[in-house]
Design an enzyme around this catalytic site. Structure first.
Site, PDB file in Angstrom:
ATOM      1  N   ASP A 246       0.826  -1.201   0.000  1.00  0.00           N
ATOM      2  CA  ASP A 246       0.000   0.000   0.000  1.00  0.00           C
ATOM      3  C   ASP A 246       0.865   1.258   0.000  1.00  0.00           C
ATOM      4  O   ASP A 246       2.061   1.213   0.308  1.00  0.00           O
ATOM      5  CB  ASP A 246      -0.917   0.013   1.228  1.00  0.00           C
ATOM      6  CG  ASP A 246      -2.066  -0.972   1.104  1.00  0.00           C
ATOM      7  OD1 ASP A 246      -2.377  -1.374  -0.030  1.00  0.00           O
ATOM      8  OD2 ASP A 246      -2.640  -1.342   2.141  1.00  0.00           O
ATOM      9  N   LYS A 268      -3.290   3.501  -2.424  1.00  0.00           N
ATOM     10  CA  LYS A 268      -4.559   4.218  -2.437  1.00  0.00           C
ATOM     11  C   LYS A 268      -4.459   5.367  -1.451  1.00  0.00           C
ATOM     12  O   LYS A 268      -3.995   5.207  -0.327  1.00  0.00           O
ATOM     13  CB  LYS A 268      -5.717   3.301  -2.031  1.00  0.00           C
ATOM     14  CG  LYS A 268      -6.008   2.187  -3.021  1.00  0.00           C
ATOM     15  CD  LYS A 268      -7.307   1.471  -2.690  1.00  0.00           C
ATOM     16  CE  LYS A 268      -7.245   0.766  -1.359  1.00  0.00           C
ATOM     17  NZ  LYS A 268      -8.491   0.046  -1.051  1.00  0.00           N
ATOM     18  N   MET A 381      -8.734   8.146  10.041  1.00  0.00           N
ATOM     19  CA  MET A 381      -9.232   8.760   8.805  1.00  0.00           C
ATOM     20  C   MET A 381     -10.159   9.945   9.066  1.00  0.00           C
ATOM     21  O   MET A 381     -11.213  10.076   8.460  1.00  0.00           O
ATOM     22  CB  MET A 381      -9.951   7.703   7.944  1.00  0.00           C
ATOM     23  CG  MET A 381      -9.001   6.643   7.398  1.00  0.00           C
ATOM     24  SD  MET A 381      -9.837   5.299   6.538  1.00  0.00           S
ATOM     25  CE  MET A 381     -10.267   4.213   7.895  1.00  0.00           C
TER      26      MET A 381
END
Length: 464
Positions: A246, A268, A381
């Protein structure tokens, strides 16, 4: 990037003469190293001042003569007198590698700190700059290597011709050897005296299955600091044919994989998905279906906001074997960075890990209620919506004076932190550093070392 001034190698000394000039403890130290080999050791000294007994060597208690070091494969000088000077001059004249003890500038080579698991050896050298550090590194490696690993290396060497005659593909042979040297069954069989039979049984299994079944290892890379990677993760990275990683996994962790392993970035980030999750699922299924060993590197822990569940489902549907290797999740790294006890007697009875991005009002109301009971909330997040999330928590009943802490790049050298309360966060936006952020909310946050953590930090870390 700094470059080495020496080239590390393993030098053949079987049956060759190694000369040591000197009869002191410094000479004995070199004997202890060389005695681990099959070389013939000769000592030349006018006076023996130490005990060489117990070692297979020859001592010539006399002055060194011209011709004594002819045909030697290397020379050690541990004598500051005329014999040492003669030995050095003769070694130079005859182009024999020379080591003058404790005089790095006069050395053609340096003696490393050696981890001995014959026939396997590990040499650690600092080019003479920091021998104490080299010894400490050697001690760490000693702790990692099983005492029986040398027997496994010998077993692998003894089977080489048989393996090459039965397995012709290089990648398939490598896979067999990897299974051989990492199998607990082989190590146990060696200890019981039937290691070769167990190794041949494993070989027959590899021959029968051809290229072998592929596997996917879902590996938690931790928050980004390479030394927080587990030993199991490092071992699997060294065995992997392909490393799929990632965006948040740092390059130094990816580079821990085998040098010839394929590396595929499926990074991502918010608003930029080079690979969709379904494409990643299809990729790891295809690679493992080709018989490859796939290291699927995920930031933090794969089971905490790592989409591991979706990948596991795809692997199960395809009948692909997998294993999960846990990693340090960012909330725990943030707590460690700031010495914040997320659970604390009479303050916090638990920890709730959640994602702020896309949270529903019902979830926020639930979190607010939990915060009133003393639980610590770790929000992932939520960097771009920190103020909005704080305001919604207040609207759901959370206290305005509830302590908060924000850590960006938790667990890394670039970690940055801020502390305040929920009301302050709701009134303005935090000017965040680049990188993933974790927001800790709860009474236990006030017990962390936040003042110390933010001392001298960037001015941008304050409520705007």
């Amino acid at each position: 990037m700094a470059r080495l001034n020496t080239f590390p190698l393993s030098y053949k000394v079987k049956g060759k003469r190694i000369i040591i000039v000197g009869g002191t403890d410094e000479a004995l130290n070199k004997v202890r190293l060389i005695a681990k080999t099959t070389a013939s050791i000769e000592i030349y000294t006018r006076q023996v001042e130490t005990d060489f007994s117990g070692y297979d060597l020859t001592v010539f208690e006399r002055p060194l003569a011209v011709g004594d070091i002819d045909s030697a494969v290397m020379v050690f000088v541990a004598d500051e007198g005329p014999d040492g000077a003669l030995a050095a001059a003769e070694a130079r004249r005859l182009n024999i590698p020379l080591n003058v003890v404790d005089v790095p500038d006069q050395c053609d080579f340096y003696t490393p700190s050696i981890v001995d698991r014959a026939p396997l050896s590990v040499a650690v050298s600092s080019e003479g700059d920091a021998p104490v550090l080299a010894r400490l590194v050697r001690a760490q490696i000693e702790a990692l290597l099983s005492p029986g690993i040398g027997k496994i290396a010998g077993l692998a060497g003894g089977l080489r011709q048989k393996v090459e005659s039965l397995i012709h593909d290089g990648a398939a042979r490598r896979r067999y050897y990897e299974d051989l040297v990492t199998s607990p069954a082989i190590e146990s069989a060696l200890a019981q005296g039937h290691g070769e039979a167990e190794a041949i049984k494993l070989l027959e299994s590899h021959v029968a299955t051809g290229s072998g079944a592929g596997v996917v290892w879902l590996i938690g890379a931790g928050p980004g600091s390479a030394d927080l990677l587990t030993l199991r993760a490092q071992r699997y990275l060294q065995q992997a044919d392909v490393v799929v990683y990632d965006q948040l996994v740092p390059a130094e962790v990816v580079q821990m994989g085998r040098r010839d392993a394929e590396q595929i970035s499926v990074g991502k980030s918010k608003g930029n998905h080079s690979f969709t999750q379904s494409q990643i699922n299809a990729l790891i299924v295809r690679l493992a279906g080709e018989g490859k060993r796939v290291a699927r590197l995920k930031s933090g822990d794969p089971m905490v906001f790592g989409r591991a569940g979706e990948e596991i489902a795809a692997l199960r549907d395809a009948g692909i074997g997998f294993e999960i290797v846990p990693g340090v999740t960012s909330a725990l790294a943030a707590a460690a960075d700031t010495a914040t006890p997320v659970t604390l007697r009479k303050v916090s009875t638990g920890l709730v890990v959640a994602t702020a991005h896309g949270a529903e009002d019902s979830e926020l109301a639930h979190w607010a209620a939990l915060s009133l009971t003393g639980l610590t909330l770790a929000l992932y997040m939520g960097k771009s919506i920190a103020a909005e999330t704080a305001a919604r928590l207040l609207a759901a009943g959370a206290d305005a004076d509830l302590p908060i802490g924000i850590v960006v790049n938790a667990g890394r050298a670039s970690s940055r932190s801020y502390s305040g309360n929920l009301g302050e966060l709701a009134r303005g936006a935090v000017a965040f550093e680049d990188g993933p952020a974790v927001i800790l909310v709860g009474r236990a946050v006030a017990h962390g070392d936040w003042v110390e953590a933010v001392a001298g930090e960037l001015e941008s870390f304050k409520i705007a």
